[in-house]
Design an enzyme around this catalytic site. Structure first.
Site, mmCIF file in Angstrom:
data_model
loop_
_atom_site.group_PDB
_atom_site.id
_atom_site.type_symbol
_atom_site.label_atom_id
_atom_site.label_comp_id
_atom_site.label_asym_id
_atom_site.label_seq_id
_atom_site.Cartn_x
_atom_site.Cartn_y
_atom_site.Cartn_z
ATOM 1 N N LYS A 88 42.443 -44.204 113.838
ATOM 2 C CA LYS A 88 41.243 -45.023 113.950
ATOM 3 C C LYS A 88 40.729 -45.018 115.385
ATOM 4 O O LYS A 88 40.597 -46.048 116.041
ATOM 5 C CB LYS A 88 41.542 -46.443 113.453
ATOM 6 C CG LYS A 88 41.943 -46.482 111.994
ATOM 7 C CD LYS A 88 40.904 -45.814 111.116
ATOM 8 C CE LYS A 88 41.440 -45.187 109.865
ATOM 9 N NZ LYS A 88 40.412 -44.436 109.121
ATOM 10 N N GLU A 145 31.170 -44.460 111.305
ATOM 11 C CA GLU A 145 30.749 -43.841 112.561
ATOM 12 C C GLU A 145 29.227 -43.769 112.669
ATOM 13 O O GLU A 145 28.680 -43.760 113.777
ATOM 14 C CB GLU A 145 31.388 -42.464 112.720
ATOM 15 C CG GLU A 145 30.979 -41.444 111.680
ATOM 16 C CD GLU A 145 31.941 -40.272 111.570
ATOM 17 O OE1 GLU A 145 33.088 -40.392 112.070
ATOM 18 O OE2 GLU A 145 31.563 -39.235 110.976
ATOM 19 N N ASP A 160 34.887 -43.876 106.692
ATOM 20 C CA ASP A 160 34.875 -43.319 108.040
ATOM 21 C C ASP A 160 33.510 -42.729 108.391
ATOM 22 O O ASP A 160 32.967 -43.012 109.467
ATOM 23 C CB ASP A 160 35.960 -42.254 108.175
ATOM 24 C CG ASP A 160 36.140 -41.801 109.617
ATOM 25 O OD1 ASP A 160 36.690 -42.590 110.398
ATOM 26 O OD2 ASP A 160 35.725 -40.686 109.951
#
Length: 519
Positions: free
Chosen positions: A189, A256, A252
């Site tokens: 992470k 982002e 994810d």
């Protein structure tokens, strides 16, 4: 299904005393320590890592004589060096595989990998000799190379990914991982340089590292779980939590593009102009935006959670926070929902492949040449040791984004540990310190190509919608009491109070000249 009414999300995450506790997943390991944690109305199982678990790695990697690490971009250098250091003296070789003629060959050699001892070689040759192959080339490159790579994998070996992107591509194309091999993911992470930096800092402090998620998509050998956990422990993760490969790539890639990279960039650009338009000097505007987020807000959230920021205000400042939170939550949620839908459907993955195909004509350009970040260079150069103030307006907008992202992920069934890591922990413990150190490009452009593309695509969308919708509401000064109550009572605060105890044992200290970090 999610209601189209944005208000649904703020209520979904309110703590309900009647909520039945439920376990998310369960996995078996005979080697590593499992720990059950209570996160609001759920329990989840994590694995405890740390340097004091390195002696267990030979058991986890039973049958593995060589681990091949393919790629030398963001994650490759960090993971190859961390695994090499963690496995020193075990007889398990870590070999880096790169394209023949790659400029990265020299970089890998400078890091101590060598053709002479078999720890550096051509990518497919390394894969064919490895019992565990970690595919850490760029996600876009994976989409083009996987057919040939699959042909070179040994039967009974383990294919490892640090991002579920390839699974998304396979799903879009109606394909699957090859039979006879494990398919696992271990996903730090944080970007590669932070994985290496905290590992290095942790040489004298046990538990310093980046938390990871792990997933098992195929278990052909019966050892997939142990090998995945060994991988996570070996790269320095203090704690490892379970997910699925699909949930990982959705959360994810979504994260982002959202608060981790794209949204924070858009928020700073919007608020900088907002403050200047309302009479602030450019230097003061930057201090109230980026400096406030990457300094005191990041520290407070990292150590004590979101509510600690809100509770630090009194009187007029508390109302200023509430006005900003109320103004920003729904515009931010609108963009977040759009991103999530595009990622979940696979459209965003295809857009990455399309964007990379245009790079020959239109390569990625700089993102830090706006007035905001040019002023930031001056402000950073003039920093003193004095405590930086927390701007209530900036805090309200930024925390609204964190909260909205968490609400959306919870509503879509993601595990709480994944929600906390993808919405908050990765931002404050891994990414924001790099913005604080040297600006927005120093963070974004040390991430993967997929992340860099996503940040460039979506930051302007956040900026524009905030300007269009949140800006006028800030001027009106109204507070949505329902939103503020939902924020104060949100289950996320209980989740974060537990996760705070699982954070790295030291704060990351970025340095120039790291492998993978631009000087």
């Amino acid at each position: 299904p999610i209601s189209s009414t944005p208000r649904t999300f703020v209520m979904l995450s309110k703590i309900s005393p009647s909520s039945a506790a439920r376990g998310i997943r369960n996995f078996n390991t005979k080697i590593f320590e499992k720990k059950t944690v209570s996160l609001a109305d759920r329990t989840e199982t994590i694995v405890v890592g740390g340097r004091d678990k390195f002696h267990l790695l030979p058991q986890a990697f039973e049958g593995v004589k060589q681990i091949g690490v393919l790629g030398w971009s963001s994650q490759g250098p960090a993971q190859a060096m961390n695994l090499r250091d963690s496995l020193e003296g075990t007889g398990i070789k870590v070999s880096v595989g790169l394209r023949e003629g790659s400029a990265s060959m020299e970089k890998a050699a400078a890091a101590g990998f060598s053709r002479d001892d078999g720890t550096l070689g051509e990518m497919y040759d390394v894969a064919s000799k490895s019992d565990m192959t970690l595919l850490l080339i760029s996600d876009a490159a994976q989409a083009n190379t996987y057919p040939k790579l699959f042909q070179h994998l040994k039967k009974g070996s383990t294919l490892g990914l640090s991002h579920g992107f390839l699974l998304g591509i396979l799903n879009n194309r109606g394909e699957k991982f090859p039979d006879g091999v494990d398919a696992v993911a271990v996903c730090p992470k944080g970007m590669g340089p932070s994985v290496r930096r905290l590992y290095e800092q942790g040489k004298s402090v046990n538990g310093a590292g980046i938390n990871c998620s792990f997933a098992v998509e195929q278990n052909a050998t019966g050892m997939a779980v142990e090998r995945a956990l060994g991988w996570g422990v070996g790269i320095g993760a203090p704690f490892i939590f379970e997910t699925t490969m699909r949930d990982e790539y959705v959360s994810d890639i979504f994260g982002e593009r959202s608060v981790l990279l794209g949204a924070v960039h858009g928020i700073v650009e919007f608020l900088f102009r907002h403050f200047v338009a309302n009479g602030a000097s450019k230097e003061d505007a930057f201090k109230r935006t980026a400096e406030s987020i990457t300094g005191p807000i990041t520290q407070m959230v990292s150590h004590n959670g979101l509510l600690s920021v809100y509770d630090s205000f009194e009187g007029a400042e508390k109302r200023e926070f509430e006005v900003a939170y109320s103004a920003a939550y729904h515009p931010l949620m609108e963009v977040l929902m759009e991103i999530y839908d595009d990622v979940k459907s696979g459209r965003e993955l295809d857009s990455v492949i399309d964007a990379v195909s245009r790079h020959g004509q239109y390569p990625m350009t700089t993102i830090d040449d706006t007035q905001t970040w040019r002023v930031g260079e001056t402000v950073r150069a003039a920093r003193t040791s004095a405590q930086r103030p927390v701007c209530p307006t900036t805090a309200g907008v930024y925390l609204a984004c964190m909260q909205a992202q968490a609400d959306l992920l919870i509503a879509n069934g993601h595990s709480y540990s994944e929600v906390a890591n993808e919405s908050i922990i990765e931002a404050v413990d891994s990414l924001n310190p790099y913005v604080d150190f040297r600006g927005i490009a120093y963070m974004i452009d040390n991430c993967s190509i997929v992340a860099r593309l996503g940040a460039r695509k979506w930051a302007p969308r956040f900026d524009y919608l905030l300007m269009q919708q949140a800006g006028p509401k800030l001027e009106k000064g109204e507070v949505d009491e329902g939103l503020i109550t939902a924020f104060k009572e949100n289950k996320l605060h209980q989740i974060m109070s537990v996760c705070a105890a699982l954070r790295p044992s030291v704060d990351i200290s970025p340095v120039a000249g790291q492998h993978g970090v631009r000087d």
